[in-house]
Design an enzyme around this catalytic site. Sequence first.
Site, short mmCIF file in Angstrom:
data_model
loop_
_atom_site.label_atom_id
_atom_site.label_comp_id
_atom_site.label_asym_id
_atom_site.label_seq_id
_atom_site.Cartn_x
_atom_site.Cartn_y
_atom_site.Cartn_z
N LEU A 60 1.12 -1.15 0.07
CA LEU A 60 0.34 0.11 0.08
C LEU A 60 0.67 1.21 0.02
O LEU A 60 1.74 1.01 0.56
CB LEU A 60 -1.17 0.47 1.30
CG LEU A 60 -1.59 -1.30 1.21
CD1 LEU A 60 -2.87 -0.90 2.41
CD2 LEU A 60 -2.21 -0.99 0.23
N HIS B 228 -3.33 4.12 -2.29
CA HIS B 228 -4.34 3.23 -2.09
C HIS B 228 -5.45 3.87 -0.22
O HIS B 228 -5.64 3.61 -0.84
CB HIS B 228 -3.47 1.94 -1.16
CG HIS B 228 -3.40 1.36 -2.72
ND1 HIS B 228 -1.81 1.63 -2.46
CD2 HIS B 228 -3.87 0.66 -3.50
CE1 HIS B 228 -1.55 0.32 -3.66
NE2 HIS B 228 -2.61 0.36 -4.31
N GLN C 223 -3.92 -11.52 -13.58
CA GLN C 223 -3.55 -10.18 -14.49
C GLN C 223 -2.45 -10.27 -15.12
O GLN C 223 -2.01 -9.19 -15.41
CB GLN C 223 -4.89 -9.49 -13.80
CG GLN C 223 -3.53 -8.48 -12.39
CD GLN C 223 -4.35 -7.74 -11.96
OE1 GLN C 223 -5.62 -8.33 -11.04
NE2 GLN C 223 -3.52 -6.41 -11.63
N SER D 195 2.91 4.31 -7.31
CA SER D 195 2.33 2.82 -7.69
C SER D 195 3.43 2.08 -7.12
O SER D 195 4.89 2.84 -6.70
CB SER D 195 2.97 2.71 -9.31
OG SER D 195 3.51 1.65 -9.79
O1 PAF Z 1 -5.65 -2.49 -9.25
C1 PAF Z 1 -5.23 -3.04 -8.93
O2 PAF Z 1 -4.13 -2.95 -8.01
C2 PAF Z 1 -5.61 -4.44 -9.22
O3 PAF Z 1 -6.17 -4.76 -10.36
C3 PAF Z 1 -7.15 -4.76 -8.88
C4 PAF Z 1 -8.04 -3.59 -9.22
C5 PAF Z 1 -6.81 -4.63 -7.72
C6 PAF Z 1 -7.26 -6.24 -9.17
O4 PAF Z 1 -6.67 -6.84 -9.00
#
Ligand code: PAF
Length: 281
Positions: free
Chosen positions: A33, A37, A61, A185
């Site tokens: 985080l 966030h 992903q 990020s």
């Molecule tokens: O943005 C992110 O951190 C990710 O793509 C998410 C939305 C938590 C999905 O895994």
Amino acid sequence: MQLFHTIQDIRQYVADKRAAGRRIGFVPTMGYLHAGHLSLVERGKREADIVIMSIFVNPLQFGPNEDLDQYPRDLERDLQLAETVGVDAVFAPSVREMYPHQQLTFINTELLTDNLCGASRPGHFRGVTTVVGKLFNIVQPDKAFFGQKDAQQVRVIQQMVADLNMPVAVIGCPIVREADGLAMSSRNVYLSPEERRQALILNQSLTEAQKLFEQGERSADVLTDYVSRRIQLAPFAKIDYVKLVDLQTLSDIREISGESLLAVAVRFGGTRLIDNIVLQP
Ligand code: PAF
């Protein structure tokens, strides 16, 4: 703050809160985080009664040559940070909990995922929409909060929710930046000091392009050429894309006539960074 690792336990927690009439806000994350966030949590605290955060590095992903294994993880640190901003519950499932058997069902949002990061990261958005769909089913939030740094992700998730009649409001929240302008990020930790210094060109070039836009420039070629040339002055930068797209369709435009997104993806060494700015005529 409560911590849950199983779907059954978080579902019970949510059911109890719902029965008590609480509105559920949800901040899905992959952990590690940062202030970006935490700003989503703060927004959630203002707009819901309970804020649930998920922390799950979603293998679905990541492409085969991407940074799934190296992705930074530190649950203890994340829990401490989440507690400082008043997260009510964290859902941190294992990969086995989320994907106990081979996943054969996927959510795929078409067209909006063809351009920008969707073009450079095949399958990425299918992984995002599938896991976010699963998380929405598990947490059943009233509102979910996402950072606008991932502008394409926000747009794709909004479309998914509309197309599949999911009863959740998807709220895109402003990009949070370091004092020197670098967009926050989790991947910034990969940057060497020199890469990090050079990465400032992303925000600088976008901000300069915004000034050109404010002075009346509307041509996509002029604006994207300007940003590309500025970024190329950073010796470590390798441009993936610099694009001007319609904010709704995410397809390329030639001239700005409605709300538009100027978006960049650039590699510095092994680290791929994205940033963007919305241009509103
Ligand atoms: O943005 C992110 O951190 C990710 O793509 C998410 C939305 C938590 C999905 O895994």
